[in-house]
Design an enzyme around this catalytic site. Sequence first.
Site, PDB file in Angstrom:
ATOM      1  N   ASP A  34     -10.448  26.012  41.048  1.00  0.00           N
ATOM      2  CA  ASP A  34     -10.970  26.544  42.306  1.00  0.00           C
ATOM      3  C   ASP A  34     -10.104  26.166  43.505  1.00  0.00           C
ATOM      4  O   ASP A  34     -10.598  25.966  44.603  1.00  0.00           O
ATOM      5  CB  ASP A  34     -12.428  26.071  42.521  1.00  0.00           C
ATOM      6  CG  ASP A  34     -13.253  26.262  41.265  1.00  0.00           C
ATOM      7  OD1 ASP A  34     -13.287  27.398  40.777  1.00  0.00           O
ATOM      8  OD2 ASP A  34     -13.817  25.280  40.742  1.00  0.00           O
ATOM      9  N   GLU A  35      -8.788  26.082  43.285  1.00  0.00           N
ATOM     10  CA  GLU A  35      -7.875  25.693  44.365  1.00  0.00           C
ATOM     11  C   GLU A  35      -7.550  26.861  45.293  1.00  0.00           C
ATOM     12  O   GLU A  35      -6.958  26.650  46.347  1.00  0.00           O
ATOM     13  CB  GLU A  35      -6.557  25.149  43.791  1.00  0.00           C
ATOM     14  CG  GLU A  35      -6.669  23.869  42.982  1.00  0.00           C
ATOM     15  CD  GLU A  35      -6.930  24.142  41.516  1.00  0.00           C
ATOM     16  OE1 GLU A  35      -7.193  25.314  41.152  1.00  0.00           O
ATOM     17  OE2 GLU A  35      -6.875  23.176  40.731  1.00  0.00           O
ATOM     18  N   ALA A  60     -13.059  31.304  34.150  1.00  0.00           N
ATOM     19  CA  ALA A  60     -12.293  31.212  35.387  1.00  0.00           C
ATOM     20  C   ALA A  60     -12.930  32.111  36.436  1.00  0.00           C
ATOM     21  O   ALA A  60     -13.592  33.089  36.102  1.00  0.00           O
ATOM     22  CB  ALA A  60     -10.857  31.653  35.133  1.00  0.00           C
ATOM     23  N   HIS A  62     -11.769  33.810  40.183  1.00  0.00           N
ATOM     24  CA  HIS A  62     -10.839  33.924  41.302  1.00  0.00           C
ATOM     25  C   HIS A  62     -11.472  34.783  42.378  1.00  0.00           C
ATOM     26  O   HIS A  62     -11.929  35.881  42.101  1.00  0.00           O
ATOM     27  CB  HIS A  62      -9.534  34.594  40.849  1.00  0.00           C
ATOM     28  CG  HIS A  62      -8.711  33.736  39.956  1.00  0.00           C
ATOM     29  ND1 HIS A  62      -7.602  34.190  39.294  1.00  0.00           N
ATOM     30  CD2 HIS A  62      -8.817  32.434  39.639  1.00  0.00           C
ATOM     31  CE1 HIS A  62      -7.069  33.200  38.588  1.00  0.00           C
ATOM     32  NE2 HIS A  62      -7.797  32.131  38.786  1.00  0.00           N
ATOM     33  N   THR A 155     -19.149  26.180  31.374  1.00  0.00           N
ATOM     34  CA  THR A 155     -19.625  27.365  32.093  1.00  0.00           C
ATOM     35  C   THR A 155     -20.528  28.217  31.198  1.00  0.00           C
ATOM     36  O   THR A 155     -21.033  29.250  31.623  1.00  0.00           O
ATOM     37  CB  THR A 155     -18.436  28.225  32.554  1.00  0.00           C
ATOM     38  OG1 THR A 155     -17.678  28.593  31.398  1.00  0.00           O
ATOM     39  CG2 THR A 155     -17.531  27.468  33.520  1.00  0.00           C
ATOM     40  N   PRO A 328     -23.134  23.984  42.575  1.00  0.00           N
ATOM     41  CA  PRO A 328     -22.460  23.265  43.661  1.00  0.00           C
ATOM     42  C   PRO A 328     -21.310  22.446  43.074  1.00  0.00           C
ATOM     43  O   PRO A 328     -21.463  21.835  42.015  1.00  0.00           O
ATOM     44  CB  PRO A 328     -23.535  22.333  44.224  1.00  0.00           C
ATOM     45  CG  PRO A 328     -24.732  22.466  43.361  1.00  0.00           C
ATOM     46  CD  PRO A 328     -24.513  23.559  42.356  1.00  0.00           C
ATOM     47  N   VAL A 438      -5.242  28.920  55.801  1.00  0.00           N
ATOM     48  CA  VAL A 438      -6.160  28.426  56.838  1.00  0.00           C
ATOM     49  C   VAL A 438      -7.423  29.291  56.933  1.00  0.00           C
ATOM     50  O   VAL A 438      -8.131  29.261  57.925  1.00  0.00           O
ATOM     51  CB  VAL A 438      -5.441  28.342  58.211  1.00  0.00           C
ATOM     52  CG1 VAL A 438      -4.388  27.252  58.199  1.00  0.00           C
ATOM     53  CG2 VAL A 438      -4.820  29.690  58.602  1.00  0.00           C
ATOM     54  N   GLY A 439      -7.676  30.072  55.911  1.00  0.00           N
ATOM     55  CA  GLY A 439      -8.871  30.927  55.881  1.00  0.00           C
ATOM     56  C   GLY A 439      -8.764  31.854  54.687  1.00  0.00           C
ATOM     57  O   GLY A 439      -7.710  31.958  54.057  1.00  0.00           O
TER      58      GLY A 439
HETATM   59  P1  IMP Z   1     -15.658  25.665  29.706  1.00  0.00           P
HETATM   60  O1  IMP Z   1     -14.285  26.115  30.090  1.00  0.00           O
HETATM   61  O2  IMP Z   1     -16.721  26.678  30.039  1.00  0.00           O
HETATM   62  O3  IMP Z   1     -15.751  25.183  28.297  1.00  0.00           O
HETATM   63  O4  IMP Z   1     -16.013  24.389  30.612  1.00  0.00           O
HETATM   64  C1  IMP Z   1     -15.348  23.154  30.458  1.00  0.00           C
HETATM   65  C2  IMP Z   1     -15.177  22.452  31.794  1.00  0.00           C
HETATM   66  O5  IMP Z   1     -14.203  23.139  32.570  1.00  0.00           O
HETATM   67  C3  IMP Z   1     -16.443  22.415  32.654  1.00  0.00           C
HETATM   68  O6  IMP Z   1     -16.438  21.209  33.393  1.00  0.00           O
HETATM   69  C4  IMP Z   1     -16.261  23.597  33.587  1.00  0.00           C
HETATM   70  O7  IMP Z   1     -16.996  23.453  34.785  1.00  0.00           O
HETATM   71  C5  IMP Z   1     -14.760  23.525  33.834  1.00  0.00           C
HETATM   72  N1  IMP Z   1     -14.139  24.799  34.194  1.00  0.00           N
HETATM   73  C6  IMP Z   1     -13.749  25.789  33.362  1.00  0.00           C
HETATM   74  N2  IMP Z   1     -13.159  26.773  34.059  1.00  0.00           N
HETATM   75  C7  IMP Z   1     -13.147  26.399  35.340  1.00  0.00           C
HETATM   76  C8  IMP Z   1     -12.637  26.986  36.540  1.00  0.00           C
HETATM   77  O8  IMP Z   1     -12.021  28.065  36.554  1.00  0.00           O
HETATM   78  N3  IMP Z   1     -12.847  26.284  37.684  1.00  0.00           N
HETATM   79  C9  IMP Z   1     -13.467  25.073  37.697  1.00  0.00           C
HETATM   80  N4  IMP Z   1     -13.928  24.481  36.608  1.00  0.00           N
HETATM   81  C10 IMP Z   1     -13.782  25.143  35.436  1.00  0.00           C
END
Ligand code: IMP
Length: 448
Positions: A34-35, A60, A62, A155, A328, A438-439
């Site tokens: 989530d960068e 993921a 985006h 997830t 959150p 910045v946004g």
């Molecule tokens: P999984 O990929 O659903 O098996 O989740 C494994 C871990 O990776 C959990 O802590 C998720 O929250 C985290 N995770 C997987 N994909 C992302 C992402 O794109 N952003 C942030 N956390 C992620």
Amino acid sequence: MEPTQTMTPPHPQRPLPRPLPKVSSAVVGLQWGDEGKGKIVDLLAPGHDAVVRYNGGANAGHSVVVDGQRYSLHLIPSGILYPRKLAVIGNGVVVDPDALVREIEALEARGVSTRGLVVSSRAHVVMPYHIAEDQRREEILRGAGAQQGSEIGTTKRGIGPCYAEKAQRAGAVRMGDLLRPEALRERLAVAVPAKRLLAGLDDGLSEARLLETMTAFGDRLRDRIVDTAYLLNDLVRQGKRLLFEGGNATLLDVDHGTFPYVTSSACSALGIAQGTGVSSSCIERVVGVMKVYTTRVGRGPMPTELTDALGDAIRERGREYGTTTGRPRRVGWLDLVALRYSIMLNGVTSLAVTMLDVFSGFESLMVCTKYRTPEGETDRFLPDAYDLARASPVYVPMAGFAEDVSGATSRGDLPGAARRYLDFIEDFVETEIEWVSVGPERRQTIHR
Ligand code: IMP
């Protein structure tokens, strides 16, 4: 650009010439996800011919904001928002066809063409039973182990069970199988009885029904399922520029992340070659994306976590809620120990720093430069969750800034304290910051 390669090349073609032109780029997340990779991919896409995903799946998320409209993409590369670009889902991705079709339909409904989207015939399919298994495993793990339970906090998109199936091989289904009912029938005949043995997974699990649903998805996606390894290698040898888009992030990498609190794929730039079939020698630059603070979703150690009102304030200002699950996010100060480790693994050539605007109004900031551990202080990351949980951060305090920076168009426009914060990062990790966001909008970006 339109896909031309069929799933199986009909006849031997002319040998592919070598060496590869080194003109491609990669964008990878350097923290726990989530960068803001989507925005950076979106900015870089115009200089490239194709945007390529190489790992992960619908876990993921985006977000890209274009002309005030927010697009949330999970499986489809963000480059799809540019007309006439090829958007490739590589073999290293795990594809839930239902989620893919829904994402295609949602984009089309908003007038975004998805004609340039192709999927590797060798990408593994997330089956409905993988999603059920992910949920069931998390429930079982919650009741197991130490007080807090042992769940990963996934997830629940079936990612882990699908990659596990790939490693187990026999019953695994790949995208190409959706076009071959006979092959699919064989796969299901192996997979389904095994799934029935897992408690709670037998409800409604019917080989016939799965065959019907999955071949229907195959029909729907037929023109998009191709041999992407040949497609991409042909493109690279024609001098085309590929933009590899990492899903998830480096500290969630199954080998190099904070195991076992990681995802199941190779998320860093190290996974690109394996996840696409294209040698990494075609990559000229690796842009590492990082936020000015740290976030994490799900469980696992995070030395700089803030569990107080300050953390809540950053979460609210940064809208730190999961794109995929709405959870959150945990929030904390910037961890430069972790960052230096990620830069090393990825061979990062420049940085994109995001969310600087979120810090406006904070009087003072902290940056972690070392860890204190039972064995003493260290400036090296501890990628095993057991070790990292025993590390506490050593901070350098820095001045904050009151000014709104969301309209800044050059580093010179930024308040002195913000500039010093960025300079400190650059000096510490010895890597140039090329972009500062910045946004959320495309235009709210400072490019050096
Ligand atoms: P999984 O990929 O659903 O098996 O989740 C494994 C871990 O990776 C959990 O802590 C998720 O929250 C985290 N995770 C997987 N994909 C992302 C992402 O794109 N952003 C942030 N956390 C992620």
